[in-house]
Every structure is written in structure tokens, then in C-alpha cells.
Scaffold this active site. Structure first.
Site, PDB file in Angstrom:
ATOM      1  N   GLY A  35      -6.982  -0.167   2.508  1.00  0.00           N
ATOM      2  CA  GLY A  35      -5.530  -0.093   2.768  1.00  0.00           C
ATOM      3  C   GLY A  35      -5.198   0.626   4.065  1.00  0.00           C
ATOM      4  N   LYS A  95       2.656   3.913  18.343  1.00  0.00           N
ATOM      5  CA  LYS A  95       2.775   5.323  17.941  1.00  0.00           C
ATOM      6  C   LYS A  95       2.993   6.208  19.173  1.00  0.00           C
ATOM      7  CE  LYS A  95       0.112   4.695  13.724  1.00  0.00           C
ATOM      8  NZ  LYS A  95      -1.230   4.511  13.182  1.00  0.00           N
ATOM      9  N   GLU A 126       8.492  10.270   9.763  1.00  0.00           N
ATOM     10  CA  GLU A 126       7.256  11.059   9.833  1.00  0.00           C
ATOM     11  C   GLU A 126       6.018  10.189   9.632  1.00  0.00           C
ATOM     12  OE1 GLU A 126       6.824  14.798  10.214  1.00  0.00           O
ATOM     13  OE2 GLU A 126       5.108  13.618  10.870  1.00  0.00           O
ATOM     14  N   VAL A 186       3.703   7.916  12.458  1.00  0.00           N
ATOM     15  CA  VAL A 186       2.587   8.378  13.306  1.00  0.00           C
ATOM     16  C   VAL A 186       1.741   9.376  12.530  1.00  0.00           C
ATOM     17  CG1 VAL A 186       1.906   9.415  15.505  1.00  0.00           C
ATOM     18  CG2 VAL A 186       4.111   8.266  15.329  1.00  0.00           C
ATOM     19  N   THR A 206       0.835  -1.209   0.000  1.00  0.00           N
ATOM     20  CA  THR A 206       0.000   0.000   0.000  1.00  0.00           C
ATOM     21  C   THR A 206       0.868   1.257   0.000  1.00  0.00           C
ATOM     22  OG1 THR A 206      -1.699  -1.182   1.237  1.00  0.00           O
ATOM     23  CG2 THR A 206      -1.827   1.215   1.270  1.00  0.00           C
ATOM     24  N   VAL A 207       1.769   1.361   0.975  1.00  0.00           N
ATOM     25  CA  VAL A 207       2.544   2.596   1.132  1.00  0.00           C
ATOM     26  C   VAL A 207       3.618   2.704   0.042  1.00  0.00           C
ATOM     27  CG1 VAL A 207       3.983   3.950   2.685  1.00  0.00           C
ATOM     28  CG2 VAL A 207       2.112   2.579   3.621  1.00  0.00           C
ATOM     29  N   LYS A 238       6.086   1.869  12.695  1.00  0.00           N
ATOM     30  CA  LYS A 238       5.966   2.222  14.125  1.00  0.00           C
ATOM     31  C   LYS A 238       6.234   1.051  15.054  1.00  0.00           C
ATOM     32  CE  LYS A 238       2.173   1.526  11.794  1.00  0.00           C
ATOM     33  NZ  LYS A 238       1.100   2.144  11.137  1.00  0.00           N
TER      34      LYS A 238
HETATM   35  P1  NAP Z   1       1.679  -3.967   2.867  1.00  0.00           P
HETATM   36  O1  NAP Z   1       0.681  -3.436   1.910  1.00  0.00           O
HETATM   37  O2  NAP Z   1       1.415  -5.273   3.527  1.00  0.00           O
HETATM   38  O3  NAP Z   1       3.086  -4.055   2.072  1.00  0.00           O
HETATM   39  C1  NAP Z   1       4.214  -4.691   2.617  1.00  0.00           C
HETATM   40  C2  NAP Z   1       5.259  -4.838   1.522  1.00  0.00           C
HETATM   41  O4  NAP Z   1       6.414  -5.416   2.095  1.00  0.00           O
HETATM   42  C3  NAP Z   1       4.849  -5.726   0.364  1.00  0.00           C
HETATM   43  O5  NAP Z   1       5.281  -5.175  -0.853  1.00  0.00           O
HETATM   44  C4  NAP Z   1       5.580  -7.048   0.631  1.00  0.00           C
HETATM   45  O6  NAP Z   1       5.970  -7.743  -0.537  1.00  0.00           O
HETATM   46  C5  NAP Z   1       6.821  -6.541   1.306  1.00  0.00           C
HETATM   47  N1  NAP Z   1       7.379  -7.551   2.215  1.00  0.00           N
HETATM   48  C6  NAP Z   1       6.795  -8.099   3.303  1.00  0.00           C
HETATM   49  N2  NAP Z   1       7.619  -8.997   3.874  1.00  0.00           N
HETATM   50  C7  NAP Z   1       8.729  -9.014   3.120  1.00  0.00           C
HETATM   51  C8  NAP Z   1       9.939  -9.764   3.150  1.00  0.00           C
HETATM   52  N3  NAP Z   1      10.171 -10.659   4.115  1.00  0.00           N
HETATM   53  N4  NAP Z   1      10.871  -9.518   2.209  1.00  0.00           N
HETATM   54  C9  NAP Z   1      10.660  -8.616   1.231  1.00  0.00           C
HETATM   55  N5  NAP Z   1       9.525  -7.886   1.130  1.00  0.00           N
HETATM   56  C10 NAP Z   1       8.575  -8.096   2.063  1.00  0.00           C
HETATM   57  O7  NAP Z   1       1.980  -2.931   4.021  1.00  0.00           O
HETATM   58  P2  NAP Z   1       1.721  -1.357   4.013  1.00  0.00           P
HETATM   59  O8  NAP Z   1       0.317  -1.097   4.380  1.00  0.00           O
HETATM   60  O9  NAP Z   1       2.279  -0.755   2.787  1.00  0.00           O
HETATM   61  O10 NAP Z   1       2.593  -0.925   5.292  1.00  0.00           O
HETATM   62  C11 NAP Z   1       3.985  -0.855   5.214  1.00  0.00           C
HETATM   63  C12 NAP Z   1       4.505  -0.151   6.467  1.00  0.00           C
HETATM   64  O11 NAP Z   1       3.948   1.146   6.554  1.00  0.00           O
HETATM   65  C13 NAP Z   1       4.142  -0.839   7.791  1.00  0.00           C
HETATM   66  O12 NAP Z   1       5.176  -0.608   8.715  1.00  0.00           O
HETATM   67  C14 NAP Z   1       2.886  -0.094   8.214  1.00  0.00           C
HETATM   68  O13 NAP Z   1       2.677  -0.146   9.594  1.00  0.00           O
HETATM   69  C15 NAP Z   1       3.262   1.307   7.787  1.00  0.00           C
HETATM   70  N6  NAP Z   1       2.151   2.220   7.567  1.00  0.00           N
HETATM   71  C16 NAP Z   1       1.093   1.837   6.820  1.00  0.00           C
HETATM   72  C17 NAP Z   1       0.069   2.738   6.584  1.00  0.00           C
HETATM   73  C18 NAP Z   1      -1.139   2.395   5.760  1.00  0.00           C
HETATM   74  O14 NAP Z   1      -2.051   3.218   5.684  1.00  0.00           O
HETATM   75  N7  NAP Z   1      -1.187   1.243   5.128  1.00  0.00           N
HETATM   76  C19 NAP Z   1       0.144   4.014   7.127  1.00  0.00           C
HETATM   77  C20 NAP Z   1       1.259   4.383   7.899  1.00  0.00           C
HETATM   78  C21 NAP Z   1       2.258   3.467   8.108  1.00  0.00           C
HETATM   79  P3  NAP Z   1       4.877  -8.389  -1.537  1.00  0.00           P
HETATM   80  O15 NAP Z   1       4.174  -7.200  -2.143  1.00  0.00           O
HETATM   81  O16 NAP Z   1       5.665  -9.150  -2.537  1.00  0.00           O
HETATM   82  O17 NAP Z   1       3.977  -9.217  -0.686  1.00  0.00           O
HETATM   83  N1  HSE Z   2      -3.095   0.803  10.371  1.00  0.00           N
HETATM   84  C1  HSE Z   2      -2.712   2.148  10.647  1.00  0.00           C
HETATM   85  C2  HSE Z   2      -3.940   2.948  10.990  1.00  0.00           C
HETATM   86  C3  HSE Z   2      -2.025   2.742   9.456  1.00  0.00           C
HETATM   87  O1  HSE Z   2      -5.051   2.491  10.718  1.00  0.00           O
HETATM   88  O2  HSE Z   2      -3.802   4.032  11.563  1.00  0.00           O
HETATM   89  C4  HSE Z   2      -1.474   4.122   9.718  1.00  0.00           C
HETATM   90  O3  HSE Z   2      -0.405   4.085  10.611  1.00  0.00           O
END
Ligand code: NAP
Ligand code: HSE
Length: 439
Positions: A188, A206, A130, A133, A14-15, A106
């Protein structure tokens, strides 16, 4: 333009996809701000053959972490994989190799934030977080840069977008918890493991990051008593509104009079007129009180691809500019969190909201009030649902009625003891819902 700044992504979910889109869309402007070309070197994923939403040169995709971490041709590593390991190992190795790191993770920062800051300082690398959180809300920058000459005394935040989205839709549509959680996942917002969101752990992580910046405190998730939102029902949101409150999932950190840190994550009633009460849906908000700057409230989208990517790319630009200027490490210079006294859990005073279901029978209310009184909890308001049928009327079926109390200020430990006594009463159905009122 100068020598290109090369960055690589660890993760493209997603990110990560949002980061690719934003950099592609705004490349020219970003390069002007950096003063050098910005090049995406590689993208590490778990499965290189998976279909991607980001329009990406497939040649950049790899599963080889070593082609990024410690690689001489990568200046900045953007970690958007998530989880403490293996991400922690990769971030540590990148910093040790002198690469700057930008992360949205986080969980990792809560587990190892102070250690990673020290490592970044030792290797003259930047560590930007940034996006860890508040999604797009610039709370990290605000605490790290803007309030550098100030002391934060308290902060309260709605820092989990998934919880806020769920509570808002339950309130507005009476939607079920499970249904709205699925929608948050589809959008997402939720973590790969959504219990991190709904059980409060993501907000606790956070809060550890916020406490590190606001109070210079080295805090572990175990220091933060944490409750989620699973037990909240639409009826609670309705009763709260009737009393003039909203229910929000809050992360709270404040200095007590004795100088200890009172840290908590839990749902709470807040006055409907409070700024955070209107922070709805996936929005996040942080209200803080600082000595010189006074009260500040920051609000913005708290999760999702683009809002989060906006914060990641902002850090990427900072790290890139620092590289170009030869001053990497300035971003986090002087941040050296230390252990601080943590206030004893359960000893804080607040009014409480108690909602219970009881068999409607003479003497029930007196016994409940007796248990509250016995534990020094004084009732301020009481509402008993008028629907339901009396069990002493044989023509009707027994149907529990809802009773809701608002108490005067009471110590949490006393309230919990009273609730345990009440829940053991034979006419009480299910567990009492007990929520603090945060003034
Ligand atoms: P996500 O959609 O699950 O994406 C995770 C990515 O990491 C995928 O591309 C996955 O590969 C890759 N990955 C996972 N394990 C791996 C491994 N062992 N080796 C290599 N690649 C690996 O997660 P996300 O929502 O983008 O979140 C990513 C981070 O941002 C997390 O720390 C989350 O807490 C933080 N975050 C998310 C949001 C949000 O709104 N989603 C907001 C703020 C912060 P594949 O694509 O091949 O599976
Ligand atoms: N899963 C987290 C939330 C993503 O819903 O706030 C943003 O850090």
C-alpha cells in the site's frame, strides 16, 4: 459534550481504511480532545459493492458525492481519493460551501495548492494537508506552525517511501527493481499509478508543497527538474558504499545566494554519516536549515495506511476543534504563496558519480578522461572493475567492464555534455549513470 462534529470520507482505499480504523479505535480519546462527539457521516467510493478492509457500516457507503460535498450535515470533508480531478473539483466545492477539508492529495496541492489556500481563507474554512508530505512525519506542521518566526534557507528530503523502500532492498538484498516495486504496491505504499513514485513526480509534487510552506513560494511541478530511480542498479549502490556514500532519492529546495530557489528531485549520493543516509525502507526524512532554529531532521514512516491515517486524523481533530471553537480558517491563515525567482536548471555545481560500462581496450580510459577534461570536469577518484576479460585475448569473449568516476565540483550542464560525448563513443555500452553528490 457539545454538538457532534460530522465528517465524511471521499475515498476508502489504503488511506481511507486507515482513517476509519484509527477513528474507530481511538474515538473516546479523540472526542475528549475535540470536546464533542465525532461522527462519520458517509463514505464516498467508486464501487459501493467492493469488499473493504475497514470494518464499516455498509449503510455509510455511497457513490453520491453530492451527499457529502456541500451537504449541510457534514462539517469536515476528508479527501483521500487522489489525483487532480475530480478530487480538485470536489475540494473546491467543499471549501466554497464553507466545509473544512483534510486531504492527503499532493498531486492536487502541487497543481492548485495556493489557489485552494486562498479559497479556504475566503470561506473561513480550514485546509489540512499534513498527510500530503512525509506520511506520518509532521513536516507540514513543523513548517507551518513551529517555524512561523523563522526563515528556512534549505531543505533536503527523502519524501517518497516507495523509492526509498526499493533502493533499500536493492542495496541490502540485491533485489530487482520490478520485484521490489510489486512488494511496495502490495504493502500500500505506491500510488495507484506507480510511475508517479519511481519517476520522481510524487516527490516533485511534495516539493511544491514544501516550497509553498518553507519559502512562501508558488511553485509548479514544471519548475522542478525531476529524475526517478529506474536506471539505478544494485552495482551503483555497492560502488557508492565503497566510496563512503549512500544513494537516496532526494527532493531539494534551497535559496541561492542571489535569492532564487534551486529546486530539484533526483537520486543522489549522500555521505554515509549524514542523518538522511540511515533513513531506510519506507521511512521518510527531511533535513532543513533555518535561520533561528538551526538544523532540524524529522524522520518517520512515509507511506502506508496507518502512518498516513495518523496525519489525516491529526488534521481532522484540528479542523474539528476549530469548528467547535468557531475559528475555522486559522490553520492556514496568512499562508499566501507568491511566485519567486527559480534558479536556472543545470547551473548548480556539485561533485558527480559517473558509472559506465566499456569494452576493455587500450586507449579507452584516455578518451573518456579527454571528454571529461574537454567539458571542464575534473576526476577526483576512479575505480575500474577487475573482473571481465580483455578483448585482445582471442581465447575469451568480450565482456564490458564497469568504470566509476567521482569528479570534483562541476557544473551540471558541463557534466551532461561530457556524458553525451562519452555515450557516443563506440566502446561505451548503454547509458552512463550520472548522479550528483550532495554534501
Ligand atoms: P487508493 O487505495 O487507490 O484509494 C482510493 C479511493 O478513492 C478508493 O476507495 C476509490 O474507490 C476511491 N475513488 C477513486 N476514484 C473515485 C471516484 N471517481 N469517485 C469516488 N471514489 C473514488 O488510494 P490511497 O493509497 O488510499 O491514496 C489516497 C490519497 O492519499 C492519494 O492522494 C495518495 O496520493 C495519498 N497518499 C497515499 C499514501 C499511501 O501510503 N497510500 C500516503 C500518503 C498520501 P473504490 O475503493 O471503490 O475503488
Ligand atoms: N506513494 C507515496 C510514497 C505515498 O511512496 O511515498 C506517500 O505519499
Amino acid at each position: 459534550m457539545g454538538t457532534p462534529i460530522r465528517f465524511a470520507l471521499l475515498g476508502c482505499g489504503t488511506v481511507g481504511s486507515g482513517v476509519v480504523e484509527l477513528v474507530t479505535r481511538n474515538r473516546k480519546y479523540l472526542e475528549t480532545r475535540i470536546g464533542a462527539p465525532l461522527e462519520l457521516a458517509r463514505v464516498v467510493v467508486r464501487d459501493a459493492n467492493k469488499a473493504r478492509t475497514a470494518s464499516l457500516d455498509p449503510g455509510l457507503l455511497t457513490t453520491d458525492v453530492a451527499s457529502v460535498v456541500g451537504a449541510k450535515d457534514v462539517d469536515v470533508v476528508v479527501e483521500v481519493v487522489g489525483g487532480v480531478e475530480p478530487a480538485g473539483h470536489w475540494v473546491e466545492a467543499a471549501l466554497r460551501a464553507g466545509q473544512s477539508v483534510v486531504t492527503a492529495n499532493k498531486s492536487l496541492l502541487a497543481a492548485r495548492g495556493p489557489e485552494l489556500l486562498r479559497l479556504a481563507a475566503a470561506h473561513h474554512a480550514d485546509l489540512g494537508f499534513e498527510a500530503s508530505v512525509g506520511g506520518a512525519v509532521p513536516i507540514v506542521r513543523t513548517l507551518r506552525e513551529h517555524l512561523v518566526a523563522d526563515w528556512v534557507r534549505s531543505l533536503r528530503g527523502i519524501v517518497n517511501g516507495t523509492c526509498n523502500y526499493i533502493l533499500t532492498r536493492m542495496r541490502d538484498e540485491g533485489a530487482s527493481f520490478g520485484e521490489v516495486l510489486r512488494a511496495a504496491q502490495d504493502l500500500g505504499y505506491a500510488e495507484a499509478e506507480p510511475s508517479l513514485d519511481v519517476d520522481g513526480h510524487d516527490a516533485a509534487h511534495k516539493l511544491c508543497v514544501l516550497a509553498m510552506l518553507a519559502f512562501g513560494a508558488e511553485v509548479q511541478p514544471a519548475d522542478v527538474p525531476t529524475e526517478g530511480i529506474r536506471a539505478i542498479e544494485p552495482v551503483d549502490l555497492r560502488y557508492a558504499a565503497r566510496f563512503g556514500y549512500a544513494i537516496k532519492h532526494l527532493a531539494v529546495a534551497r535559496e541561492t545566494r542571489e535569492g532564487a530557489l534551486d529546486l530539484r528531485v533526483h537520486p543522489a549520493l549522500i555521505p554515509a554519516r549524514a542523518p538522511l543516509a540511515s533513513v531506510d525502507g519506507v521511512l521518510n526524512g527531511v533535513a532543513l536549515q533555518a535561520d533561528a532554529a538551526g538544523a532540524q531532521v524529522l524522520v518517520g514512516p512515509g507511506a502506508g495506511a496507518h502512518p498516513t491515517a495518523a496525519s489525516v486524523v491529526a488534521d481532522l481533530v484540528d479542523a474539528a476543534r476549530a469548528r467547535r471553537a468557531g475559528v475555522s480558517g486559522l490553520l492556514t491563515q496568512g499562508l499566501d504563496p507568491a511566485r519567486r525567482a527559480i534558479a536556472e536548471a543545470g547551473m548548480q555545481e556539485a561533485p558527480w558519480y559517473l558509472r559506465l560500462r566499456v569494452t576493455d581496450r587500450p586507449g579507452v580510459l584516455a578518451q573518456i578522461a579527454g571528454a571529461l577534461g574537454h567539458h571542464r570536469v575534473s576526476i577526483e577518484q576512479l575505480v575500474q572493475e577487475s573482473r571481465g576479460r580483455r578483448v585482445d585475448d582471442p581465447s575469451t569473449e568480450e565482456e564490458p567492464r564497469i568504470i566509476v568516476f567521482l569528479t570534483h565540483d562541476a557544473i551540471e550542464r558541463d557534466v551532461r555534455a561530457a556524458v553525451r560525448a562519452i555515450d557516443a563513443m563506440p566502446f561505451v555500452h548503454g547509458a552512463t549513470m550520472a548522479l550528483r553528490v550532495e554534501a
